[in-house]
Design an enzyme around this catalytic site. Structure first.
Site, PDB file in Angstrom:
ATOM      1  N   THR A   1       0.825  -1.221   0.000  1.00 35.09           N
ATOM      2  CA  THR A   1       0.000   0.000   0.000  1.00 35.09           C
ATOM      3  C   THR A   1       0.857   1.267   0.000  1.00 35.09           C
ATOM      4  OG1 THR A   1      -0.178  -0.323   2.390  1.00 35.09           O
ATOM      5  CG2 THR A   1      -2.074  -1.001   1.039  1.00 35.09           C
TER       6      THR A   1
ATOM      7  N   ARG B   1       7.512  -9.460  11.332  1.00 34.91           N
ATOM      8  CA  ARG B   1       6.410  -8.487  11.337  1.00 34.91           C
ATOM      9  C   ARG B   1       5.264  -8.899  12.252  1.00 34.91           C
ATOM     10  NH1 ARG B   1       3.635  -9.218   5.372  1.00 34.91           N
ATOM     11  NH2 ARG B   1       3.065  -7.040   5.720  1.00 34.91           N
TER      12      ARG B   1
ATOM     13  N   ASN C   1      -4.753  -8.649  -3.298  1.00 30.73           N
ATOM     14  CA  ASN C   1      -3.338  -8.986  -3.066  1.00 30.73           C
ATOM     15  C   ASN C   1      -3.189 -10.228  -2.181  1.00 30.73           C
ATOM     16  OD1 ASN C   1      -0.719  -8.426  -3.683  1.00 30.73           O
ATOM     17  ND2 ASN C   1      -0.741  -6.352  -2.857  1.00 30.73           N
TER      18      ASN C   1
ATOM     19  N   GLY D   1      -0.758 -10.194 -15.382  1.00 30.98           N
ATOM     20  CA  GLY D   1       0.644 -10.238 -15.796  1.00 30.98           C
ATOM     21  C   GLY D   1       0.801  -9.673 -17.197  1.00 30.98           C
TER      22      GLY D   1
ATOM     23  N   GLY E   1       1.916  -4.812  -9.707  1.00 28.38           N
ATOM     24  CA  GLY E   1       0.498  -4.572  -9.436  1.00 28.38           C
ATOM     25  C   GLY E   1       0.269  -3.274  -8.657  1.00 28.38           C
ATOM     26  N   ASP E   2       1.156  -2.980  -7.707  1.00 25.85           N
ATOM     27  CA  ASP E   2       0.997  -1.763  -6.882  1.00 25.85           C
ATOM     28  C   ASP E   2       1.113  -0.501  -7.740  1.00 25.85           C
ATOM     29  OD1 ASP E   2       1.130  -3.644  -4.825  1.00 25.85           O
ATOM     30  OD2 ASP E   2       3.248  -3.234  -4.407  1.00 25.85           O
TER      31      ASP E   2
HETATM   32  P1  ADP Z   1       0.787  -8.469  -9.381  1.00 31.34           P
HETATM   33  O1  ADP Z   1       2.133  -7.824  -9.387  1.00 31.34           O
HETATM   34  O2  ADP Z   1      -0.161  -7.807  -8.435  1.00 31.34           O
HETATM   35  O3  ADP Z   1       0.814  -9.971  -9.284  1.00 31.34           O
HETATM   36  P2  ADP Z   1       0.358  -8.738 -12.246  1.00 31.34           P
HETATM   37  O4  ADP Z   1       1.452  -9.746 -12.322  1.00 31.34           O
HETATM   38  O5  ADP Z   1      -0.946  -9.150 -12.808  1.00 31.34           O
HETATM   39  O6  ADP Z   1       0.117  -8.148 -10.777  1.00 31.34           O
HETATM   40  O7  ADP Z   1       0.883  -7.454 -13.002  1.00 31.34           O
HETATM   41  C1  ADP Z   1       0.317  -6.171 -12.838  1.00 31.34           C
HETATM   42  C2  ADP Z   1       0.445  -5.411 -14.127  1.00 31.34           C
HETATM   43  O8  ADP Z   1       1.828  -5.295 -14.470  1.00 31.34           O
HETATM   44  C3  ADP Z   1      -0.200  -6.105 -15.314  1.00 31.34           C
HETATM   45  O9  ADP Z   1      -1.555  -5.741 -15.415  1.00 31.34           O
HETATM   46  C4  ADP Z   1       0.613  -5.557 -16.473  1.00 31.34           C
HETATM   47  O10 ADP Z   1       0.150  -4.278 -16.838  1.00 31.34           O
HETATM   48  C5  ADP Z   1       2.000  -5.403 -15.865  1.00 31.34           C
HETATM   49  N1  ADP Z   1       2.837  -6.578 -16.140  1.00 31.34           N
HETATM   50  C6  ADP Z   1       3.185  -7.553 -15.270  1.00 31.34           C
HETATM   51  N2  ADP Z   1       3.998  -8.472 -15.865  1.00 31.34           N
HETATM   52  C7  ADP Z   1       4.165  -8.056 -17.139  1.00 31.34           C
HETATM   53  C8  ADP Z   1       4.900  -8.545 -18.273  1.00 31.34           C
HETATM   54  N3  ADP Z   1       5.644  -9.661 -18.208  1.00 31.34           N
HETATM   55  N4  ADP Z   1       4.846  -7.830 -19.421  1.00 31.34           N
HETATM   56  C9  ADP Z   1       4.114  -6.683 -19.509  1.00 31.34           C
HETATM   57  N5  ADP Z   1       3.417  -6.175 -18.476  1.00 31.34           N
HETATM   58  C10 ADP Z   1       3.424  -6.841 -17.306  1.00 31.34           C
END
Ligand code: ADP
Length: 298
Positions: free
Chosen positions: A31, A103, A165, A227, A257-258
């Site tokens: 956060t 923590r 998350n 991702g 994601g953040d």
């Molecule tokens: P978290 O980090 O919360 O697990 P994600 O892995 O879904 O979230 O990634 C969050 C955002 O980061 C995705 O929506 C995308 O925009 C970007 N992202 C993450 N991995 C990639 C990648 N390999 N290539 C391009 N964009 C990515």
């Protein structure tokens, strides 16, 4: 009048290995990362504040100094005597990162300990952002204190954004996690889940399953991150899909994601439009994963 973006959760001391074999101290937390990027993405018409609890010792003071120096408002932060901030250490073994956490007794776990203070703090916000980690670290009896305070702020006009998350290890058990996350969704306007975590925890077969499960809790907007794959946005029954541009060299996915959430929300708060907000989120996340570390300057 200045509006307030208020992020709620835990910021920790981070000890990360440096090239010379020493550890470098920093501050991080999901956060906090979102607040830090939101501060950069939002204009001067928004104040970005962080709500947590810290101790009254020197390292807690240093953490608050770091937030101040990042132009994040710290006026709401609670000081809990005899507690201190949480810490994690990153170890590198042949390029693989592993994490060790201290923590369990952190001050942040008491952030919802006083319902009146909590309500008064949340009443200062136009947008409230929190995550499943914020909820997981609270004593079970105080999770609903947080939801009630958020529901009250929402009834008074605040917009609520929530990233589940999902971190199963932070929770007592998987059923408790699933129930608490669905309860958090029920007090939220914008849900920002990540598909892989959701599929593991809830058995969703695709991003639409995830979005529909949350919209069943009356959440108006659900953005399912995925991702490098295709994201899905469900806005009051309307579906939009968006695929991020490929990133040539992924260096470190910490805070993907953040940072996405921060740029998405900043854009959406400005324009009220989902398409540019999805693009802004993906663009910032792409820059963040192209460099090492959670908080990237450029
Ligand atoms: P978290 O980090 O919360 O697990 P994600 O892995 O879904 O979230 O990634 C969050 C955002 O980061 C995705 O929506 C995308 O925009 C970007 N992202 C993450 N991995 C990639 C990648 N390999 N290539 C391009 N964009 C990515």
């Amino acid at each position: 009048m200045t509006k307030r973006f208020l992020s709620i959760g835990e910021c920790m001391v981070e000890m990360a290995p440096a090239a010379d074999g020493n550890f470098r101290m920093g501050f991080a937390g999901d956060t906090l990362n979102t607040a830090w990027y939101a501060r950069r993405e939002l204009g001067k018409d928004w104040d970005v504040a962080y709500f947590t609890a810290v101790g009254d010792d020197a390292i807690s003071a240093r953490m608050v100094d770091f937030l101040d120096a990042s132009a994040i408002a710290t006026d709401l932060i609670r000081r809990i005597p005899d507690r201190t901030v949480g810490l994690y250490l990153i170890q590198l073994d042949n390029g693989e990162r592993s994490f060790a956490y201290w923590r369990s007794e952190s001050a942040a776990r008491r952030l919802a300990g006083d319902a009146d203070i909590l309500k008064a703090n949340l009443a200062t916000a136009d947008l409230i952002y929190f995550s499943g980690i914020t909820v997981a670290i609270l004593p079970p009896s105080e999770r609903h204190t947080l939801f009630a305070a958020i529901a009250e702020a929402r009834a008074n006009g605040a917009t609520i954004a929530f990233d589940p998350n999902l971190r199963p290890r932070l929770w007592e058990d998987a059923d408790t996690m699933r129930k608490a996350v669905m309860d958090a969704a029920a007090v939220s306007d914008i849900l920002l889940p990540s598909f892989e975590d959701e599929a593991n925890a809830f058995g969703d077969q695709n991003t639409e399953d995830t979005a529909r499960r949350y919209s069943g809790q009356s959440v108006p907007i659900v953005i399912v991150k995925n991702g490098a794959g295709e994201m899905l946005a469900l806005d009051r029954g309307n579906i939009q899909r968006f695929t991020p541009d490929p990133v040539a060299r992924v260096v470190d996915t910490t805070a993907a994601g953040d940072s996405f959430n921060a740029a998405f929300l900043a854009s959406y708060l400005r324009s009220g439009e989902l398409s540019p907000a999805l693009a802004a989120g993906a663009e910032l996340a792409a820059r963040v994963i192209g460099q090492r570390g959670a908080l990237i300057d450029s």
